[in-house]
Design an enzyme around this catalytic site. Structure first.
Site, PDB file in Angstrom:
ATOM      1  N   SER A   1     -12.041  -7.806  -3.603  1.00 18.10           N
ATOM      2  CA  SER A   1     -11.805  -7.290  -4.963  1.00 18.10           C
ATOM      3  C   SER A   1     -10.633  -8.004  -5.640  1.00 18.10           C
ATOM      4  O   SER A   1     -10.578  -8.050  -6.875  1.00 18.10           O
ATOM      5  CB  SER A   1     -11.617  -5.776  -4.954  1.00 18.10           C
ATOM      6  OG  SER A   1     -10.541  -5.374  -4.152  1.00 18.10           O
ATOM      7  N   GLY A   2      -9.710  -8.523  -4.853  1.00 18.03           N
ATOM      8  CA  GLY A   2      -8.728  -9.491  -5.360  1.00 18.03           C
ATOM      9  C   GLY A   2      -7.798  -9.040  -6.469  1.00 18.03           C
ATOM     10  O   GLY A   2      -7.281  -9.877  -7.190  1.00 18.03           O
ATOM     11  N   GLY A   3      -7.622  -7.751  -6.652  1.00 17.75           N
ATOM     12  CA  GLY A   3      -6.720  -7.314  -7.714  1.00 17.75           C
ATOM     13  C   GLY A   3      -7.457  -6.821  -8.950  1.00 17.75           C
ATOM     14  O   GLY A   3      -6.831  -6.423  -9.936  1.00 17.75           O
TER      15      GLY A   3
ATOM     16  N   GLU B   1     -13.014 -16.373   4.810  1.00 16.79           N
ATOM     17  CA  GLU B   1     -12.561 -15.934   3.498  1.00 16.79           C
ATOM     18  C   GLU B   1     -11.598 -16.935   2.852  1.00 16.79           C
ATOM     19  O   GLU B   1     -10.383 -16.843   3.045  1.00 16.79           O
ATOM     20  CB  GLU B   1     -11.851 -14.568   3.616  1.00 16.79           C
ATOM     21  CG  GLU B   1     -11.373 -14.036   2.265  1.00 16.79           C
ATOM     22  CD  GLU B   1     -10.514 -12.781   2.356  1.00 16.79           C
ATOM     23  OE1 GLU B   1      -9.995 -12.475   3.445  1.00 16.79           O
ATOM     24  OE2 GLU B   1     -10.360 -12.101   1.332  1.00 16.79           O
TER      25      GLU B   1
ATOM     26  N   ARG C   1      -8.315  -3.299  -1.860  1.00 18.08           N
ATOM     27  CA  ARG C   1      -7.663  -2.589  -2.963  1.00 18.08           C
ATOM     28  C   ARG C   1      -8.603  -1.711  -3.785  1.00 18.08           C
ATOM     29  O   ARG C   1      -8.282  -0.569  -4.092  1.00 18.08           O
ATOM     30  CB  ARG C   1      -6.950  -3.593  -3.878  1.00 18.08           C
ATOM     31  CG  ARG C   1      -5.631  -4.038  -3.326  1.00 18.08           C
ATOM     32  CD  ARG C   1      -5.129  -5.283  -4.002  1.00 18.08           C
ATOM     33  NE  ARG C   1      -5.813  -6.485  -3.534  1.00 18.08           N
ATOM     34  CZ  ARG C   1      -5.489  -7.720  -3.927  1.00 18.08           C
ATOM     35  NH1 ARG C   1      -4.533  -7.903  -4.803  1.00 18.08           N
ATOM     36  NH2 ARG C   1      -6.132  -8.754  -3.440  1.00 18.08           N
TER      37      ARG C   1
ATOM     38  N   LYS D   1     -16.859 -14.687   2.870  1.00 14.79           N
ATOM     39  CA  LYS D   1     -16.218 -13.704   1.990  1.00 14.79           C
ATOM     40  C   LYS D   1     -15.590 -14.470   0.838  1.00 14.79           C
ATOM     41  O   LYS D   1     -14.795 -15.381   1.051  1.00 14.79           O
ATOM     42  CB  LYS D   1     -15.161 -12.924   2.773  1.00 14.79           C
ATOM     43  CG  LYS D   1     -14.385 -11.923   1.914  1.00 14.79           C
ATOM     44  CD  LYS D   1     -13.744 -10.825   2.752  1.00 14.79           C
ATOM     45  CE  LYS D   1     -12.931  -9.880   1.885  1.00 14.79           C
ATOM     46  NZ  LYS D   1     -12.543  -8.658   2.581  1.00 14.79           N
TER      47      LYS D   1
ATOM     48  N   ARG E   1       0.817  -1.212   0.000  1.00 12.48           N
ATOM     49  CA  ARG E   1       0.000   0.000   0.000  1.00 12.48           C
ATOM     50  C   ARG E   1       0.852   1.264   0.000  1.00 12.48           C
ATOM     51  O   ARG E   1       0.435   2.289  -0.501  1.00 12.48           O
ATOM     52  CB  ARG E   1      -0.937   0.037   1.208  1.00 12.48           C
ATOM     53  CG  ARG E   1      -1.886  -1.120   1.298  1.00 12.48           C
ATOM     54  CD  ARG E   1      -2.938  -1.099   0.181  1.00 12.48           C
ATOM     55  NE  ARG E   1      -3.893  -2.178   0.362  1.00 12.48           N
ATOM     56  CZ  ARG E   1      -3.742  -3.395  -0.170  1.00 12.48           C
ATOM     57  NH1 ARG E   1      -2.709  -3.665  -0.956  1.00 12.48           N
ATOM     58  NH2 ARG E   1      -4.639  -4.347   0.047  1.00 12.48           N
TER      59      ARG E   1
HETATM   60  P1  13P Z   1      -9.019  -7.058  -1.680  1.00 11.23           P
HETATM   61  O1  13P Z   1     -10.342  -6.412  -1.889  1.00 11.23           O
HETATM   62  O2  13P Z   1      -7.857  -6.168  -1.961  1.00 11.23           O
HETATM   63  O3  13P Z   1      -8.916  -8.406  -2.315  1.00 11.23           O
HETATM   64  O4  13P Z   1      -8.887  -7.334  -0.117  1.00 11.23           O
HETATM   65  C1  13P Z   1      -9.919  -7.882   0.589  1.00 11.23           C
HETATM   66  C2  13P Z   1      -9.410  -8.697   1.694  1.00 11.23           C
HETATM   67  O5  13P Z   1      -9.924  -8.661   2.780  1.00 11.23           O
HETATM   68  C3  13P Z   1      -8.271  -9.580   1.405  1.00 11.23           C
HETATM   69  O6  13P Z   1      -8.017 -10.409   2.488  1.00 11.23           O
END
Ligand code: 13P
Length: 334
Positions: free
Chosen positions: A263-265, A179, A297, A221, A32
């Protein structure tokens, strides 16, 4: 007894979503700050969190924030309360990431297993008592590599640990957010991602049932079903919605009180457009659970770029952050 279902539904309510601000100290520094040419260290991490968490009006779009341990004791500039207390005073539920990151899975060295069960009950009790956290998060990582990965063993072991974690969190009177992130990395197809999400969710639900976790008191999640980053393919939001919801409807029981997306990238615009398409399809298909976002992200990236580590840019950074929150929250009503 805490009403876990009620607490979970509060996180899902009112056209709001969650902000994931739970990067470990190392991830916050490297991914970040340094990644955007910003200085690192505890004070810069505090300033970064300050921009997000003390943005005026955050409570309009955000029901809960996932925090990292260090942030629990930090404060925004000119704010009397530490972040979790300050959030709670604005009606935002503070949550805490409690896994302790990943390590290579001994039985399959290219896969990862999440650690953090040792000493977990004591940590949970302390978070709840001192900061009144309402929920917690545990992230497992599922890697796709053609038909070879993930292995069934890695999925099962990660899901077992997620279930053990969930048991402890419910005992401590908080909502576990589970998650199992299916990574975007690789050149796999969207359909392969859908298949792996489906398998993982089946394994997760089986592990939760095995350990008698109360399904009505957890939040799941998940990743969206998207083509791998190196596949050379960009999916349409409608394709993502069809396969994401297809996977979830096949594997996640109706008793789960809510599903949130990472959001995962994906870029902020992709994560927003995909969420809008999913929200539309949820209504058309009458999906049984509420869905919302829990992005890191996709919510943070634009604000970090504008901030660039300079105090004079904070107001402009907060402005773009709020603009993104508004767009993502609007996507829920698409
Ligand atoms: P992102 O939305 O950046 O994927 O992060 C969410 C999250 O909690 C990752 O562990």
């Amino acid at each position: 007894m805490v009403d876990l279902f009620g607490e979970a539904r509060m996180l899902m309510a009112g056209g709001k979503g969650l902000l994931a601000a739970d990067e470990s100290d190392k991830s916050a520094d490297e991914k970040r700050l340094a990644a955007f040419g910003i200085d690192t260290g505890p004070e810069m991490r505090r300033e970064f969190r300050d921009i997000l968490l003390e943005t005026p009006g955050l409570e309009k779009y955000i029901s809960g924030v996932i925090l990292y341990e260090e942030t629990l004791e930090q404060k925004g500039d000119g704010v009397a309360d530490v972040f979790p207390i300050s959030l709670a005073k604005r009606g935002i539920i503070p949550g805490i990431k409690v896994d302790q990151g990943t390590e290579p899975f001994p039985e399959s060295k290219n896969e990862l297993i999440t650690k953090g069960l040792i000493g977990l009950p004591e940590r949970l009790a302390a978070y709840k008592e001192k900061y009144n956290t309402g929920f917690t998060k545990w992230r497992a990582v599922i890697t796709i590599d053609g038909d070879r990965l993930p292995t069934a063993q890695a999925i099962i072991e990660n899901c077992k640990r997620l279930a053990t974690y969930a048991c402890e969190v419910q005992k401590a009177g908080m909502v576990p957010m589970l998650e199992p992130e299916v990574l975007l990395d690789g050149n796999h197809s969207r359909l392969r991602a859908r298949e792996v999400i489906t398998k993982t969710m089946h394994a997760l639900v089986a592990a939760l049932e095995d350990q008698a976790v109360d399904l009505s008191g957890v939040i799941i999640k998940t990743s969206m079903a998207v083509s791998g980053k190196d596949s050379g393919r960009t999916d349409t939001p409608e394709e993502v919605a069809e396969d994401t919801l297809g996977a979830l409807m096949e594997a996640v029981p109706a008793s789960i009180p809510g599903i949130v997306f990472l959001s995962g990238g994906q870029t902020p615009d992709e994560a927003t457009a995909n969420l809008a398409a999913i929200s539309k399809l949820v209504k058309a298909k009458n999906a049984p659970w509420p869905l919302t976002f829990s992005y890191a992200r996709a919510l943070q990236e634009e604000a970090i770029k504008v901030w660039a580590g300079k105090p004079e840019n904070v107001p402009a950074a907060r402005e773009v952050f709020m603009a993104r929150l508004e767009k993502v929250s609007n996507a829920l009503n698409a």
